[in-house]
Design an enzyme around this catalytic site. Structure first.
Site, PDB file in Angstrom:
ATOM      1  N   ARG A  84      52.434  37.305  44.361  1.00 35.45           N
ATOM      2  CA  ARG A  84      51.114  37.934  44.424  1.00 35.45           C
ATOM      3  C   ARG A  84      51.056  39.120  43.467  1.00 35.45           C
ATOM      4  NH1 ARG A  84      48.323  39.855  50.037  1.00 35.45           N
ATOM      5  NH2 ARG A  84      49.881  41.498  49.989  1.00 35.45           N
ATOM      6  N   ASP A  89      43.263  35.351  44.469  1.00 34.51           N
ATOM      7  CA  ASP A  89      43.160  33.889  44.524  1.00 34.51           C
ATOM      8  C   ASP A  89      42.083  33.498  45.545  1.00 34.51           C
ATOM      9  OD1 ASP A  89      45.184  31.395  43.722  1.00 34.51           O
ATOM     10  OD2 ASP A  89      43.969  31.057  45.514  1.00 34.51           O
ATOM     11  N   GLY A 156      48.478  39.385  36.720  1.00 37.55           N
ATOM     12  CA  GLY A 156      49.425  38.274  36.914  1.00 37.55           C
ATOM     13  C   GLY A 156      48.735  36.935  37.077  1.00 37.55           C
ATOM     14  N   TYR A 453      39.071  30.018  39.328  1.00 36.79           N
ATOM     15  CA  TYR A 453      38.123  29.944  40.447  1.00 36.79           C
ATOM     16  C   TYR A 453      38.635  28.830  41.368  1.00 36.79           C
ATOM     17  CZ  TYR A 453      34.711  32.957  38.072  1.00 36.79           C
ATOM     18  OH  TYR A 453      34.068  34.020  37.479  1.00 36.79           O
TER      19      TYR A 453
HETATM   20  P1  FDA Z   1      46.768  36.490  42.986  1.00 40.03           P
HETATM   21  O1  FDA Z   1      47.817  37.519  43.136  1.00 40.03           O
HETATM   22  O2  FDA Z   1      46.109  35.980  44.221  1.00 40.03           O
HETATM   23  O3  FDA Z   1      47.336  35.299  42.128  1.00 40.03           O
HETATM   24  C1  FDA Z   1      46.594  34.142  41.791  1.00 40.03           C
HETATM   25  C2  FDA Z   1      47.544  32.984  41.507  1.00 40.03           C
HETATM   26  O4  FDA Z   1      48.444  33.336  40.466  1.00 40.03           O
HETATM   27  C3  FDA Z   1      48.412  32.605  42.699  1.00 40.03           C
HETATM   28  O5  FDA Z   1      48.708  31.222  42.647  1.00 40.03           O
HETATM   29  C4  FDA Z   1      49.668  33.411  42.460  1.00 40.03           C
HETATM   30  O6  FDA Z   1      50.809  32.905  43.115  1.00 40.03           O
HETATM   31  C5  FDA Z   1      49.795  33.348  40.968  1.00 40.03           C
HETATM   32  N1  FDA Z   1      50.449  34.543  40.434  1.00 40.03           N
HETATM   33  C6  FDA Z   1      50.117  35.829  40.684  1.00 40.03           C
HETATM   34  N2  FDA Z   1      50.935  36.640  40.036  1.00 40.03           N
HETATM   35  C7  FDA Z   1      51.813  35.870  39.361  1.00 40.03           C
HETATM   36  C8  FDA Z   1      52.917  36.165  38.498  1.00 40.03           C
HETATM   37  N3  FDA Z   1      53.279  37.398  38.238  1.00 40.03           N
HETATM   38  N4  FDA Z   1      53.606  35.129  37.975  1.00 40.03           N
HETATM   39  C9  FDA Z   1      53.265  33.856  38.278  1.00 40.03           C
HETATM   40  N5  FDA Z   1      52.226  33.517  39.078  1.00 40.03           N
HETATM   41  C10 FDA Z   1      51.516  34.521  39.616  1.00 40.03           C
HETATM   42  N6  FDA Z   1      38.203  35.535  36.926  1.00 40.03           N
HETATM   43  C11 FDA Z   1      37.776  35.654  35.645  1.00 40.03           C
HETATM   44  O7  FDA Z   1      38.248  34.919  34.785  1.00 40.03           O
HETATM   45  N7  FDA Z   1      36.849  36.597  35.317  1.00 40.03           N
HETATM   46  C12 FDA Z   1      36.325  37.457  36.224  1.00 40.03           C
HETATM   47  O8  FDA Z   1      35.492  38.293  35.874  1.00 40.03           O
HETATM   48  C13 FDA Z   1      36.780  37.356  37.574  1.00 40.03           C
HETATM   49  N8  FDA Z   1      36.295  38.176  38.544  1.00 40.03           N
HETATM   50  C14 FDA Z   1      36.750  38.065  39.848  1.00 40.03           C
HETATM   51  C15 FDA Z   1      36.248  38.916  40.822  1.00 40.03           C
HETATM   52  C16 FDA Z   1      36.693  38.796  42.141  1.00 40.03           C
HETATM   53  C17 FDA Z   1      36.140  39.730  43.180  1.00 40.03           C
HETATM   54  C18 FDA Z   1      37.639  37.808  42.481  1.00 40.03           C
HETATM   55  C19 FDA Z   1      38.096  37.648  43.900  1.00 40.03           C
HETATM   56  C20 FDA Z   1      38.142  36.961  41.504  1.00 40.03           C
HETATM   57  C21 FDA Z   1      37.709  37.082  40.179  1.00 40.03           C
HETATM   58  N9  FDA Z   1      38.189  36.243  39.176  1.00 40.03           N
HETATM   59  C22 FDA Z   1      37.732  36.377  37.884  1.00 40.03           C
HETATM   60  C23 FDA Z   1      39.199  35.229  39.488  1.00 40.03           C
HETATM   61  C24 FDA Z   1      40.596  35.751  39.137  1.00 40.03           C
HETATM   62  O9  FDA Z   1      40.790  35.700  37.742  1.00 40.03           O
HETATM   63  C25 FDA Z   1      41.656  34.853  39.806  1.00 40.03           C
HETATM   64  O10 FDA Z   1      41.495  34.856  41.179  1.00 40.03           O
HETATM   65  C26 FDA Z   1      43.059  35.339  39.408  1.00 40.03           C
HETATM   66  O11 FDA Z   1      43.990  34.293  39.597  1.00 40.03           O
HETATM   67  C27 FDA Z   1      43.434  36.541  40.224  1.00 40.03           C
HETATM   68  O12 FDA Z   1      44.649  37.093  39.846  1.00 40.03           O
HETATM   69  P2  FDA Z   1      45.393  38.030  40.905  1.00 40.03           P
HETATM   70  O13 FDA Z   1      46.691  38.397  40.309  1.00 40.03           O
HETATM   71  O14 FDA Z   1      44.474  39.096  41.375  1.00 40.03           O
HETATM   72  O15 FDA Z   1      45.540  37.026  42.118  1.00 40.03           O
END
Ligand code: FDA
Length: 512
Positions: A84, A89, A156, A453
């Site tokens: 995470r 996600d 990430g 998404y």
């Molecule tokens: P999270 O930590 O939940 O990870 C998402 C996925 O990636 C999971 O499968 C996780 O295991 C994996 N992962 C995370 N870190 C990793 C690492 N270090 N190495 C390998 N795998 C890893 N998208 C977009 O393109 N443009 C936008 O403007 C937005 N805006 C937006 C707003 C809001 C409110 C939300 C909830 C979502 C978006 N998104 C978006 C979508 C966003 O790009 C997508 O959910 C990403 O995967 C989020 O990354 P996080 O690290 O926050 O999520």
């Protein structure tokens, strides 16, 4: 074999013997701060209920060796890992699993170093987009990065799934601007671009996080932004011809000058529909107005609709913060703003879906969308139309795993949220019925989707045996022909399918 309590203890012993300092960053269900650490980056409260499966152990590594220990020991003791970064996600895959699992949370690995001279930056996966943009602007008013708009999103997940923002028509995706990365593979080895090779480096820039390893840090090529940019958000009601203007927008938005992006939000406010046109122009208002007059006069943009500002102020403004609020809010991974379209002052449960549009949707089809909104009680649903064209059309479909390039007029985001915690079947059914209504108007064979998404409705891997055939149901929608190459890379990098989840890329002949 599923892990039990005994395996968990063996796992903890393994961690402690592998890494003497790791104890301070281990949280088990008996640790007083387990729940607060778990909920800190849980962004979708649909996955924050007493019934949501919880990790056996959460680890918040302080350095690479602790990530390596977590991988090595999870593998040895049959625990699945979920990584995470920002926890955004849509389906909670970074912190929910239905088999015994460990969360590696990157909250402590969020270092950002910007080299303004070289126009590059190294950023660790646990940093948020807001932190990254803030640190870039601190070094130079003329540098920026083309990632997403929401400042709390983690780099990430975002970069590994592509990542777009409001500069996509000029600079492409975040993933298009990544030049190196540090990845820990299934053997626990720390690799850079050179040592991982071009195939694996290709796969992690859009192939979706979590299938190929754990990305610790990314090297970015920063982009040049002007000292002055211009923002406007104007709304049109149905009485003010919103439908006709949105219909026309479909023909012009992807052909506008690439310095100009105009997104459209469709929302219901006070029981009637509203179209909100939200824009960033990479230049001053005096250049913007003639461009708008020439290409989109129907919107009737006036000078006093527009505000000139610096790029970082536009980031802050697009995030929904008011002018009087501090720019430092961009550093806060829990900061909430109150935008017109996305009302996110608090975390809530939500369900979202996406589509791609290749032919303009007829005017009368919009009436059907409004009818769906009128069926939905409250004001918690919204649609955002994101124009493509410009740089997005110049990059080939196979350059990165993200295949949605030339030929797409725009992308549709559909979202619905609700109050309280947990699942609201009524809202989920509603968004599915909207998605079903849209079928004739959007991409077909496959009906394309965006991996960032994430939507488990479009298909999931079988638990146990992940067949390529089964995975190709969702894989072709996210990646089109690139799915085959992703399978090939996965087979090379992780043949035993250690890194897996409901929508991870399977290797050939996976048996787990
Ligand atoms: P999270 O930590 O939940 O990870 C998402 C996925 O990636 C999971 O499968 C996780 O295991 C994996 N992962 C995370 N870190 C990793 C690492 N270090 N190495 C390998 N795998 C890893 N998208 C977009 O393109 N443009 C936008 O403007 C937005 N805006 C937006 C707003 C809001 C409110 C939300 C909830 C979502 C978006 N998104 C978006 C979508 C966003 O790009 C997508 O959910 C990403 O995967 C989020 O990354 P996080 O690290 O926050 O999520």
């Amino acid at each position: 074999k599923p892990a039990d309590h005994h395996d968990e203890n063996l796992f903890l012993d393994c961690l402690r013997s592998d890494n003497s300092s790791i104890s301070q960053v281990i949280y088990t269900k008996y640790s007083p701060s387990y729940s607060s650490v778990l909920s800190s980056s849980t962004q979708n409260l649909r996955f924050s209920t007493p019934n949501t499966p919880k990790p056996q152990v959460i680890i918040t590594p302080l350095d690479v060796s602790q990530v390596q220990a977590a991988i090595k020991c999870s593998k040895k003791h049959g625990l699945q890992i979920r990584v995470r970064s920002g926890g955004h996600d849509f389906e909670g895959l970074s912190y929910v699993s239905h088999v015994p699992f460990v969360v590696i949370d990157f909250i402590n690995l969020s270092k950002i170093s910007v080299d303004a001279k070289q126009k590059t930056a190294w950023v660790q996966s646990g940093a948020t987009l807001g932190q990254l943009y803030y640190r870039i602007a601190e070094k130079s008013k003329n540098l920026g990065f083309p990632g997403g708009v929401c400042p709390t999103v983690g780099v990430g997940g975002h970069f590994s799934g592509g990542g777009y923002g409001i500069m996509l028509r000029k600079f492409g995706l975040a993933a298009d601007n990544i030049v190196d990365a540090h990845l820990i593979d299934a053997h626990g080895r720390l690799l850079d671009r050179k040592s991982m090779g071009e195939d694996l480096f290709w796969a992690i820039r859009g192939g979706g996080g979590a299938s190929f390893g754990v990305v610790v840090a990314w090297k970015l090529r920063l982009v040049t932004v002007p000292s002055t940019v211009t923002r406007f958000t104007i709304t049109r009601t149905l009485e003010q011809n919103a439908t006709k203007i949105v219909h026309k927008w479909q023909y012009v938005a992807n052909n506008l000058h690439e310095d100009l992006v105009i997104e459209v939000g469709l929302i219901k406010m006070n029981s009637s529909m509203l179209a909100a046109f939200s824009s960033l122009f990479l230049g001053g208002v005096d250049r913007l107005l003639p461009l708008m007059q020439e290409s989109f006069p129907e919107l009737g943009l006036r000078k006093d609709d527009c505000t000139e500002m610096s790029w970082i102020e536009s980031v802050h403004n697009l995030a929904g913060f008011d002018k009087g609020q501090s720019l430092d809010l961009l550093l806060d991974r829990n900061a909430r703003s109150n935008g017109l379209v996305v009302k996110s002052t608090t975390k809530s449960p939500f369900k979202a879906k996406a589509d791609y549009v290749k032919q303009p949707i007829p005017e009368n089809a919009f009436e059907g969308i409004y009818d769906k909104f009128y069926e939905e009680e409250g004001e918690t649903a919204f649609i955002v139309l994101v124009p493509y064209g410009g740089k997005m059309s110049e990059i080939s479909e196979s350059e990165t795993p993200f295949p949605h390039r030339a030929g797409n007029l725009y992308k549709i985001f559909y979202g619905v949220s609700w109050g309280g915690d947990g699942i609201s079947q009524r809202h989920i059914d509603w968004i599915r019925s909207l998605y079903s209504y849209m079928t004739p108007y959007v991409s077909k064979n496959p009906r394309e989707a965006y991996v960032n998404y994430r939507d488990l409705d479009i298909g999931i891997n079988n638990p146990g045996y992940t067949s390529i055939e089964q995975a190709s149901i969702w894989g072709n929608k996210y990646f089109k022909n690139n799915f085959k190459r992703l399978v090939h890379v996965k087979t090379m990098a992780d043949p035993h399918n250690f890194f897996r989840n409901e929508q991870s890329i399977p290797p050939h002949t996976s048996r787990r």
